[in-house]
Design an enzyme around this catalytic site. Structure first.
Site, PDB file in Angstrom:
ATOM      1  N   SER A 220      55.581  58.070 -26.103  1.00 49.97           N
ATOM      2  CA  SER A 220      56.926  58.464 -25.684  1.00 49.97           C
ATOM      3  C   SER A 220      57.923  58.137 -26.794  1.00 49.97           C
ATOM      4  O   SER A 220      57.641  57.310 -27.655  1.00 49.97           O
ATOM      5  CB  SER A 220      57.330  57.720 -24.406  1.00 49.97           C
ATOM      6  N   HIS A 221      59.077  58.779 -26.754  1.00 52.88           N
ATOM      7  CA  HIS A 221      60.159  58.423 -27.682  1.00 52.88           C
ATOM      8  C   HIS A 221      60.691  57.030 -27.397  1.00 52.88           C
ATOM      9  O   HIS A 221      61.391  56.444 -28.216  1.00 52.88           O
ATOM     10  CB  HIS A 221      61.314  59.423 -27.544  1.00 52.88           C
ATOM     11  N   SER A 222      60.388  56.528 -26.205  1.00 48.67           N
ATOM     12  CA  SER A 222      60.928  55.229 -25.793  1.00 48.67           C
ATOM     13  C   SER A 222      59.789  54.248 -25.542  1.00 48.67           C
ATOM     14  O   SER A 222      58.845  54.555 -24.807  1.00 48.67           O
ATOM     15  CB  SER A 222      61.743  55.425 -24.515  1.00 48.67           C
TER      16      SER A 222
END
Lengths: 136, 205
Positions: free
Chosen positions: A13-15
């Protein structure tokens, strides 16, 4: 199937928080004691929002038990980075696949299926099938 | 003929211009992207420059494949795998030769651009880096200067387009009227190539 090595799952994920939380959710819903290796690879190496090729490669190596690795991603650069690593040929374990699936539902389906001893193709199919689950 | 020194100069000159233009790239990326294009590329090309200084690869192909690999691992956004794939595939197409001619470079760069289109699924007119790279590759057959001009014009020509790829595509109609940051940085890469060629001097021709 109890002797079979489990497929590994990587969640990109981007996070970092999203990747870790989805990994925890999927493992939790797969049931306690499920021996499926699941590794989050979220955010950049320095803790920002984005994608880290190094975190992805390390996560894939950490979940590889020899039965293949299914990689699920969220958006944009996560997808492109995994594709670029796969194209490189030697950056990810052999039999690593980018699975086209919704991130949360696909992760749960993948971990549950892998926990049942399924092979990489079955894990991929189960995760992809999550696209068809309607909620309303 | 173009040797490894030429390719190192291409990367170094591009790193310097990305450094200089980072704020402008990020400003272009704020209305339609997530406002990190300049800083992301700056980080990536700084890593490329540092690696080339520390241990310079011996062939043109190796300069580009190493640079591409570093961009994938350090940029952190979509431009990392896209530019990484561009340079790596171009480098692979150049093979192990210690020197290549301009025609070989043009062909290799076309292979690199094709690989980027395949990776990102973008075509001409989608308001992406492809809109600067494709005309540049076509013009490279004429001269480096023509390629530079074509890339810059291609980047400017993205302004009226509607984005069909990446985060900007979520904006739909609202992406119209903004120059694409990826096409703009791609024009910097091609300008770096033209600068490296003019630094080589007419005597090398």
């Amino acid at each position: 199937m109890s002797d079979a090595k489990p497929v590994g799952i990587v969640l990109v994920s981007h996070s970092a928080a999203v990747a870790a939380a989805v990994a925890e959710l999927a493992k939790g819903l797969a049931g306690a004691g499920a021996a499926v290796p699941v590794a989050p690879a979220g955010g950049t190496g320095s803790g920002g929002l984005g994608t880290s090729a190094e975190l992805i490669a390390a996560a894939a190596a950490s979940v590889d038990r020899g039965a293949g690795v299914a990689v699920l991603t969220d958006l944009g650069s996560a997808v492109l980075t995994v594709k670029a690593l796969l194209a490189e040929g030697d950056e990810l374990p052999e039999h690593t696949r980018l699975v086209d699936a919704p991130f949360v539902e696909g992760a749960v389906a993948a971990v549950v299926t892998a926990a049942a001893g399924a092979d990489l193709a079955a894990v991929e199919a189960a995760a992809a099938e999550a696209y068809t689950y309607r909620k309303v | 003929m173009l040797d490894a020194d030429f390719f190192r100069r291409w990367m170094t000159v591009t790193a310097a211009s990305v450094d200089r233009e980072a704020q402008r790239l990020t400003a272009l990326d704020s209305p339609i992207g997530d406002a990190d294009h300049g800083s992301n590329l700056q980080r990536g090309f700084a890593a490329v420059r540092a690696a080339l200084e520390k241990e310079p690869p011996a062939t043109p192909g190796a300069v580009l494949t190493q640079s591409g690999r570093l961009l994938v691992s350090t940029v952190g956004g979509a431009s990392g795998p896209l530019y990484g794939t561009l340079l790596r595939r171009t480098g692979k197409a150049l093979g192990d030769a210690t020197e290549v001619d301009e025609r070989q470079l043009a062909e290799a760069l076309r292979a690199g651009v094709d690989a980027v289109m395949q990776l990102g699924g973008a075509a001409a007119g989608d308001k992406t880096m492809i809109d600067a790279l494709l005309p540049a590759v076509d013009a490279l057959g004429d001269s480096f200067a023509a390629a530079r001009t074509a890339a810059e014009e291609g980047a400017v020509a993205t302004t009226p387009l509607r984005a069909r790829k990446g985060r900007a595509s979520y904006l739909g109609e609202r992406s119209i009227g903004h120059q694409d940051p990826g096409a703009t940085s791609a024009a910097l890469l091609i300008a770096g190539l033209a600068d490296a060629a003019s630094d080589a001097g007419a005597g090398d021709e």
